[in-house]
Structures are given as C-alpha cells and as structure tokens.
Design an enzyme around this catalytic site. Sequence first.
Site, PDB file in Angstrom:
ATOM      1  N   LYS A 197       0.862  -1.182   0.000  1.00 22.62           N
ATOM      2  CA  LYS A 197       0.000   0.000   0.000  1.00 22.62           C
ATOM      3  C   LYS A 197       0.894   1.226   0.000  1.00 22.62           C
ATOM      4  CE  LYS A 197      -3.669   2.376   2.492  1.00 22.62           C
ATOM      5  NZ  LYS A 197      -4.700   2.262   3.526  1.00 22.62           N
ATOM      6  N   LYS A 250      -2.017  -1.548  -3.950  1.00 28.82           N
ATOM      7  CA  LYS A 250      -2.897  -0.385  -3.916  1.00 28.82           C
ATOM      8  C   LYS A 250      -2.075   0.882  -3.982  1.00 28.82           C
ATOM      9  CE  LYS A 250      -6.043   1.728  -0.646  1.00 28.82           C
ATOM     10  NZ  LYS A 250      -6.556   1.703   0.695  1.00 28.82           N
TER      11      LYS A 250
END
Length: 327
Positions: A197, A250
């Site tokens: 992330k 992400k």
Amino acid sequence: MNHPYQRPRRLRQSATIRAMAQETQLSAADFLVPLFIDEGENLRKEIPSMPDYYRYSLDLTLAEIGNYVEMGLKSFLLFVKVPDGLKDNVGVEALNPEGLMQRSLRAIKAQFPDTCLMTDVAMDPYSSFGHDGIVADGQIVNDPTVSLLARMAVSHAEAGADFVAPSDMMDGRIGAMREALEAAGFHDTGIMAYTAKYASCFYGPFRDALDSAPGFGDKKTYQMNPANAIEALKEAQLDVAEGADIIMVKPGLPYLDIVHRVKQSVQVPVSVYQVSGEYAMIKAAAARGWLNEQDAMMESLMGMKRAGADLIATYFAKEAVEVLKRR
Ligand code: PBG
C-alpha cells in the site's frame, strides 16, 4: 518481406474472431465492492469527490447489498464512518461489540449469509489523529498498534467477518492477527492483507468519504514510497509467511508493474484496489466530455486483470457488471 506469413490482423478481423482470441476476461466474480456505512437511518449521502457513490446508513446498505447480490456481486469491503465524539487515540470504539462495523456485520450476514464480507482493519476512521496507528510523541507506534489491530480482527470475526483486511501497513500485523484469530478459534476467518500500500495522493476522495484525513503530517512512515518495487516483493513475502490468504496492491493503475511482479513472486491470489482518486479522475474527465466513462472504466479494469490481478476492488463494480451483461 512483401508477403508475411504471420499476419496478426487475421485475429482482429471481426468481433467474433476478436472475442475468440481475447486473452483476458472480466466477470462479476472478479470484483470486490467497497461500501461506506454511516450511523443513522434512511441516510444516503453522495460523496462530493466521488460522483454517483454514496455513504449509506445500515438500513439502506442492506437494500443496496440486495441489489448487488442480484447482479452477482457478492464480495464486499466494509468501511464505517465514525462520529468525531467516538474517536480517540486508543481505538476504544474499534473494539466495541456494538460498534457500527460489528452491528453491520451481524445484520448483513443475517440477511445475506452467502456474501463474503471483508472488513477494513486500521485505526484511521477511529483515530482522533486520523492516523492508522496509535500516536505517541508525534510518532505512529508500531507494536502497540499491532496488538490493537489483532483485537480488532477478532472483534470483526466474532461479528461475522469472512475476511479481515488490514490496511494499516504496520510491521508484523499479519502474524499477530493470524495468531489472535487462531487462539480465539477463528481458524477459517481469512486475511486479505493490504501488502503493498503506497503513500498515494489518490486516496484523497476516500478520506472525504470517511472524514479520515491525517490531522498532522502524512502517512509516509508506514505506507510505501511510490518509487519502490523491491520493497513490495519483500512485503509480499512477509505477509504470505505470516499467514495472509490474499495480498493486495494499492492503488491500481499507477502500480500495475507492482501487480505483475508481486503476482509472479507469490503463490496466493493477488488483489488490486482501484482507489477513490482513480474513480474520481475517470468521473471528472467523463463529466467534461473528455473521456468516455464506460470505455475508460473497462479499459482500466481490464488492464488490472491483464497485469495479474485475480481480484479488483472498485467503485465501478456495478457499472462494470452492467456493461459486461450488455456485451
Ligand atoms: C485506511 C484506508 C484508506 C483507503 C482504504 N483504507 C485511506 C488511507 O490509507 O488513507 C483508501 C481507499 C481509496 O482511496 O479508495 N486505512
């Protein structure tokens, strides 16, 4: 060579042949649907930076899930908006068995037992500082946060979560959560780890949706540097070794090289999150007539699947399934 024997255009000459030669397919089962749940009743609030996407109270969330399920969309990522008065620096509300997340899980499972419910596990919606962890002396402290997240995971499992989805990027949280879930008897509760992330500007609209922007500083001491790729592979190895069932990259579109490399480096399913800012960009350009919304959406989603994503979290899930049905 005037007469090439290999003519790739042969496989592009009609819609039927193109469909036959198509390498990547999208289907409803690929999508994870993010849901923003709020307190109250009969509440439906459009998120200003996410046109056509809403935050619903639990009663209307149940109705929405009914619509999704009818379309074949059965896996959901649950996020809750927590009233300011319940935010603190230790996550009391995050562990409340009567908290909005826990109540939502019970209500959704009771009405839709066949859904797959994945809960966001991170402190930011509950944090008075808007950070994903406990703050001490201006620092996000790792190990105390991990203990809290492990308890949060168990609390979600008790309320009916099928998967917990830690989005916090603390070190060691997957192992701690797995251990806590096993100790509490939740052997079949899965973990989808937000593994790679990145500290991205593309989360802006999401933070509007949940009112969860960091109150000071940024998230760069825990989310990853967008310049790094090897580090994503390291995170992937750690999360799988610690017990993650699914790992996530992400955001999506700017990180498809990461999706591809991570997918090749692990033996678990890989998901990708087409985040709020990616949704907002397509919506904004389409509103100005600069892009065709559905084409831009389908091309982006196809790119993620082609790059190696097994699952795609997207705010476009419903619209994409409508397009797939028409084709
Ligand atoms: C919070 C969380 C964020 C997103 C998912 N979980 C925001 C953040 O890290 O600040 C972003 C999702 C999106 O932008 O669509 N832990």
